[in-house]
Design a protein around this motif. Structure first.
Motif, PDB file in Angstrom:
ATOM      1  N   LYS A   1       0.843  -1.196   0.000  1.00 38.99           N
ATOM      2  CA  LYS A   1       0.000   0.000   0.000  1.00 38.99           C
ATOM      3  C   LYS A   1       0.884   1.254   0.000  1.00 38.99           C
ATOM      4  CE  LYS A   1      -4.189   1.249   2.293  1.00 38.99           C
ATOM      5  NZ  LYS A   1      -4.757   1.415   3.586  1.00 38.99           N
TER       6      LYS A   1
ATOM      7  N   GLN B   1      -0.243   8.855  -1.026  1.00 35.68           N
ATOM      8  CA  GLN B   1      -1.714   8.897  -1.114  1.00 35.68           C
ATOM      9  C   GLN B   1      -2.216  10.343  -1.194  1.00 35.68           C
ATOM     10  OE1 GLN B   1      -3.559   5.917  -0.856  1.00 35.68           O
ATOM     11  NE2 GLN B   1      -2.927   4.834   0.978  1.00 35.68           N
TER      12      GLN B   1
ATOM     13  N   ALA C   1      -3.942   9.728  -4.489  1.00 36.47           N
ATOM     14  CA  ALA C   1      -5.168   8.931  -4.298  1.00 36.47           C
ATOM     15  C   ALA C   1      -6.397   9.658  -4.830  1.00 36.47           C
ATOM     16  CB  ALA C   1      -5.356   8.608  -2.811  1.00 36.47           C
TER      17      ALA C   1
ATOM     18  N   ASP D   1     -12.417  10.820  -1.975  1.00 35.49           N
ATOM     19  CA  ASP D   1     -11.654   9.569  -2.126  1.00 35.49           C
ATOM     20  C   ASP D   1     -10.226   9.720  -1.600  1.00 35.49           C
ATOM     21  OD1 ASP D   1     -13.917   8.544  -3.205  1.00 35.49           O
ATOM     22  OD2 ASP D   1     -13.232   8.525  -5.281  1.00 35.49           O
ATOM     23  N   ARG D   2      -9.642  10.906  -1.839  1.00 35.90           N
ATOM     24  CA  ARG D   2      -8.257  11.106  -1.372  1.00 35.90           C
ATOM     25  C   ARG D   2      -8.209  11.141   0.159  1.00 35.90           C
ATOM     26  NH1 ARG D   2      -4.702  15.220  -4.668  1.00 35.90           N
ATOM     27  NH2 ARG D   2      -5.095  13.532  -6.144  1.00 35.90           N
TER      28      ARG D   2
ATOM     29  N   ALA E   1      -8.667   7.711   1.618  1.00 38.62           N
ATOM     30  CA  ALA E   1      -7.435   6.916   1.538  1.00 38.62           C
ATOM     31  C   ALA E   1      -6.495   7.298   2.677  1.00 38.62           C
ATOM     32  CB  ALA E   1      -6.759   7.131   0.189  1.00 38.62           C
TER      33      ALA E   1
ATOM     34  N   GLY F   1      -7.763   5.955   5.955  1.00 37.47           N
ATOM     35  CA  GLY F   1      -8.010   4.517   5.968  1.00 37.47           C
ATOM     36  C   GLY F   1      -9.489   4.222   6.157  1.00 37.47           C
TER      37      GLY F   1
END
Ligand SMILES: Cc1ncc(COP(=O)(O)O)c(C=O)c1O
Length: 389
Positions: free
Chosen positions: A4, A10, A14, A68-69, A72, A75
């Protein structure tokens, strides 16, 4: 599956979605609504039978990239973006609570959060305020109708640390959800969901933007709470994040890792320097060994964060003299900006509560809060030294 990506990666990558034009930087979709191929598609999109964008009160590609970012980074399975941090807290409460429910809340949360739970009392939601650090008080406050635990750690302005894992266990046993306002640490320094929290709340206005430009907020957690309960409230009531603000904050997330590390390192250096000043009675910073919950902070956080509070000898007069002597640090109540800010909590952020409540919360007249930005620490020291000599 490969390893990951790290949080720094991220934050930069992300959630990005490219259009047919293959733009490198994320696109800003300033549009209120989206066009359908035909009536049948419109019907399918409205009922959710077909995915896709409909109307920017509840679906917009720039907002969804931001969601979405941030998901990410935290978590989290799901994220709903809101117009401000307060509307994130309001949406959570409206979605998950009903008349007759009870909330247990840390007494050291943002002032408007306390006032919001006061407003909710008019709608039959009762709140008990307890110490942020005494787990046994949370346990004692639980009733058969307790549905939500709410806290903020580190607290503002005294940087008290709540034990997220311990309180998550108490909440779980009580059948209540634990929501953590993660504004001070951001996911770079603290990931409450990994410690057992059910929901994370953000005022994106602070570190997530990072440059004091726009308001925003977010609620994160499992889809069964965020997508199935908080999102329908937002869709209907409309405390939604504007695409422009989402775009600004999305770009802010790209430098979040770097900023949080640099601002925390600067705050620690400043806190150590303040501890050695003769006119400073006490410094409140989780990264200092003198902090009462230093060990807990070291376990729960990757660094101490950007906020340092300290008490000057001489009460309000000395605190105001120090603030008025600054030429570089901005006298403003915001925090989480690359420009350092200075505040006198007793007469600003906590000025509307009674002197007794203020004293009980430990907000003395000599207390000063500095939210450390990205200026050179030596220049911040020169700015503060003027009022400390
Ligand atoms: C810890 C914390 N939570 C929530 C809020 C509310 O956020 P907003 O101003 O974006 O509504 C703030 C604002 O200062 C805050 O400091």
């Amino acid at each position: 599956m490969g390893k990951k990506p790290e949080l720094a990666t991220q934050g930069v990558r992300a959630g990005q979605k490219r259009t047919e034009f293959q733009e490198h930087s994320e696109a800003l979709f300033l549009t209120s609504s989206f066009v359908f191929d035909n009536a049948a598609q419109a019907a399918a999109r409205f009922t959710g039978g077909e995915g896709g964008f409909v109307y920017s009160r509840f679906t917009n590609p720039t907002v969804s990239m931001f969601q979405d970012r941030l998901a990410a980074l935290e978590g989290a399975e799901a994220c709903v973006a809101t117009a401000s941090g307060m509307s994130a807290i309001l949406s959570t409460a409206m979605a998950l609570l009903k008349s007759g429910d009870h909330v247990v809340c840390s007494s050291a949360v943002f002032g408007a959060t306390v006032q919001l739970f006061g407003i909710l009392a008019r709608f039959g939601v009762e709140t008990t305020f307890v110490s942020p650090t005494k787990v046994e008080e949370w346990q004692k406050a639980v009733k058969s109708n307790t549905k939500l635990f709410f806290l903020e750690t580190p607290s503002n302005p005294l940087t008290e640390i709540s034990d997220i894992a311990a309180l998550a266990a108490v909440a779980k046993k009580a059948g209540a959800l634990l929501a953590v306002d993660n504004v001070f640490c951001t996911p770079i320094l603290q990931r409450p969901l990994e410690l057992g929290a059910d929901l994370v709340i953000h005022s994106a206005t602070k570190h997530l933007d990072g440059q004091g430009r726009v308001l925003g907020g977010a609620v994160l957690g499992p889809a069964k709470l965020v997508t199935e309960q908080v999102f329908p409230f937002l869709r209907t009531a409309g405390p939604s994040l504007s695409p422009f603000n989402a775009w600004v904050i999305l770009k802010g997330l790209e430098t979040l890792d770097l900023r949080m590390r640099a601002q925390s390192a600067a705050a620690l250096e400043l806190a150590r320097w303040l501890e050695a000043r003769p006119l400073v009675a006490r410094v409140f910073y989780p990264g200092l060994p003198s902090h009462p919950q230093h060990a807990l902070a070291a376990r729960q956080q990757r660094a101490g964060g950007a906020v340092v509070s300290f008490e000057v000898k001489g009460g309000r007069a000395a605190a105001w003299r120090l603030i008025d002597a600054t030429r570089l640090i901005s006298i403003t109540a915001n925090l989480g900006d690359v420009k350092s800010t200075i505040t006198h909590p007793a007469t600003t952020t906590h000025g509307r509560i009674s002197p007794e409540a203020r004293a009980a919360a430990g907000i003395t007249e000599g207390l000063v809060r500095v939210a450390v930005g990205l200026e050179a620490v030596a220049d911040l020291q020169t700015d503060l030294e003027r009022g400390l000599s």
